[in-house]
Enzyme design. Structure first.
Site, PDB file in Angstrom:
ATOM      1  N   CYS A 127     -69.844  32.748 -73.115  1.00  0.00           N
ATOM      2  CA  CYS A 127     -70.843  32.167 -74.014  1.00  0.00           C
ATOM      3  C   CYS A 127     -71.397  33.245 -74.952  1.00  0.00           C
ATOM      4  CB  CYS A 127     -71.968  31.536 -73.197  1.00  0.00           C
ATOM      5  SG  CYS A 127     -73.095  30.501 -74.176  1.00  0.00           S
ATOM      6  N   CYS A 128     -71.716  34.409 -74.396  1.00  0.00           N
ATOM      7  CA  CYS A 128     -72.214  35.512 -75.225  1.00  0.00           C
ATOM      8  C   CYS A 128     -71.157  35.970 -76.220  1.00  0.00           C
ATOM      9  CB  CYS A 128     -72.627  36.689 -74.349  1.00  0.00           C
ATOM     10  SG  CYS A 128     -74.199  36.473 -73.479  1.00  0.00           S
ATOM     11  N   CYS A 210     -81.726  33.969 -75.587  1.00  0.00           N
ATOM     12  CA  CYS A 210     -81.540  32.532 -75.759  1.00  0.00           C
ATOM     13  C   CYS A 210     -82.365  31.758 -74.728  1.00  0.00           C
ATOM     14  CB  CYS A 210     -80.061  32.179 -75.601  1.00  0.00           C
ATOM     15  SG  CYS A 210     -78.989  32.890 -76.876  1.00  0.00           S
ATOM     16  N   CYS A 213     -80.973  31.421 -71.084  1.00  0.00           N
ATOM     17  CA  CYS A 213     -80.738  32.628 -70.277  1.00  0.00           C
ATOM     18  C   CYS A 213     -81.929  33.574 -70.260  1.00  0.00           C
ATOM     19  CB  CYS A 213     -79.504  33.358 -70.798  1.00  0.00           C
ATOM     20  SG  CYS A 213     -78.003  32.355 -70.762  1.00  0.00           S
ATOM     21  N   CYS A 236     -75.523  41.469 -73.134  1.00  0.00           N
ATOM     22  CA  CYS A 236     -74.702  40.420 -73.732  1.00  0.00           C
ATOM     23  C   CYS A 236     -73.367  40.961 -74.219  1.00  0.00           C
ATOM     24  CB  CYS A 236     -75.449  39.757 -74.885  1.00  0.00           C
ATOM     25  SG  CYS A 236     -75.908  40.892 -76.201  1.00  0.00           S
TER      26      CYS A 236
END
Length: 256
Positions: A127-128, A210, A213, A236
């Site tokens: 995702c990062c 985010c 997270c 990240c």
């Protein structure tokens, strides 16, 4: 399938000895001195990254006092807190600047279709990579140097950074003016200079990423304990320090 970073980001080599000389020269310098040199040395080929954290807003304030319209960008993951977007507006209004936004190729909805629901939970590294690393690649394209707001005392990964160094991941010069500062130094500057900051800081969020997270931290916890809480993940990936790095090529999925 993987693809070397050097194949994705064009290598930009500084003058021989420049980094070593600058690293020694600015190791104990004031952040403003380092920033002024960076603007003089790299001009329009320099960009400043911000995540709108406390350190980031300090750098913005310093930068606009040196040059009226510095190139500044942020990575809009589409998952940032409303308070972060509001801070961007306040800073742009305060300083009369425009902070450029770089976004992922996939919308949150497209990402869910392609990789499944809640990728930030199922595979936070991916995702990062999709929402931060790939946009950063575009933000740094054709740049010779970038400025970050990292501090050595934030994480183990950042503890060996230099004020001026070669970024082996993104293949350009990396400048970290606040590297030797403490959290107290940062907030002293914010208070004295009346710098706008994220409202979440006073609600228990010393480090803000985010929404999915980031959680508030408890008393006595590390400032970054609220990032990817409950996982070993602490970064990240933007500031990786390995010299042998790869960028994942996710490729098309079945049915694309």
């Amino acid at each position: 399938m993987t693809q070397a970073v050097t194949e994705i980001v064009k290598v930009k080599s500084p003058a021989p000895g420049l980094i070593e000389q600058a690293a020694a020269r600015f190791d104990n310098a004031k952040p403003e001195e380092t920033l002024r040199w960076a603007f003089e040395e790299f001009g329009d080929h320099l960009t400043i990254a911000t995540g709108f954290g406390a350190e980031g807003v300090v750098l913005i304030d310093m930068a606009v006092k040196i040059t009226p319209n510095p190139n500044i960008f942020f990575l809009d993951t589409a998952f940032l807190f409303p308070e972060t977007y509001e801070l961007r507006r306040r800073i742009e209004d305060r300083y009369g600047i425009e902070i450029q936004s770089f976004q992922p190729e996939l919308t949150p909805e497209q990402q869910e279709i392609k990789f499944g629901p809640k990728l930030w939970s199922a595979d936070p590294d991916l995702c990062c990579r999709l929402r931060k690393l790939e946009p950063l690649k575009e933000a740094l394209r054709d740049r010779v140097a970038w400025v970050t707001a990292i501090r050595r005392d934030q994480t183990i990964e950042r503890s060996t950074a230099q004020v001026v160094e070669w970024d082996y991941q993104w293949r350009l010069v990396k400048i970290n003016p606040l590297l030797r500062w403490s959290k107290t130094d940062v907030w002293d500057y914010i208070t004295k200079s009346d710098v706008p900051y994220n409202a979440l800081h006073v609600r228990g969020y010393p480090s803000i990423g985010c929404t999915h997270c980031t959680i508030a931290v408890g008393e006595g916890e590390n400032d970054r304990a609220g990032r990817w809480a409950g996982r070993k993940k602490t970064e990240c990936g933007l500031h990786a320090r390995s010299r042998s790095l790869v960028v994942l090529d996710t490729g098309p999925t079945a049915g694309d």
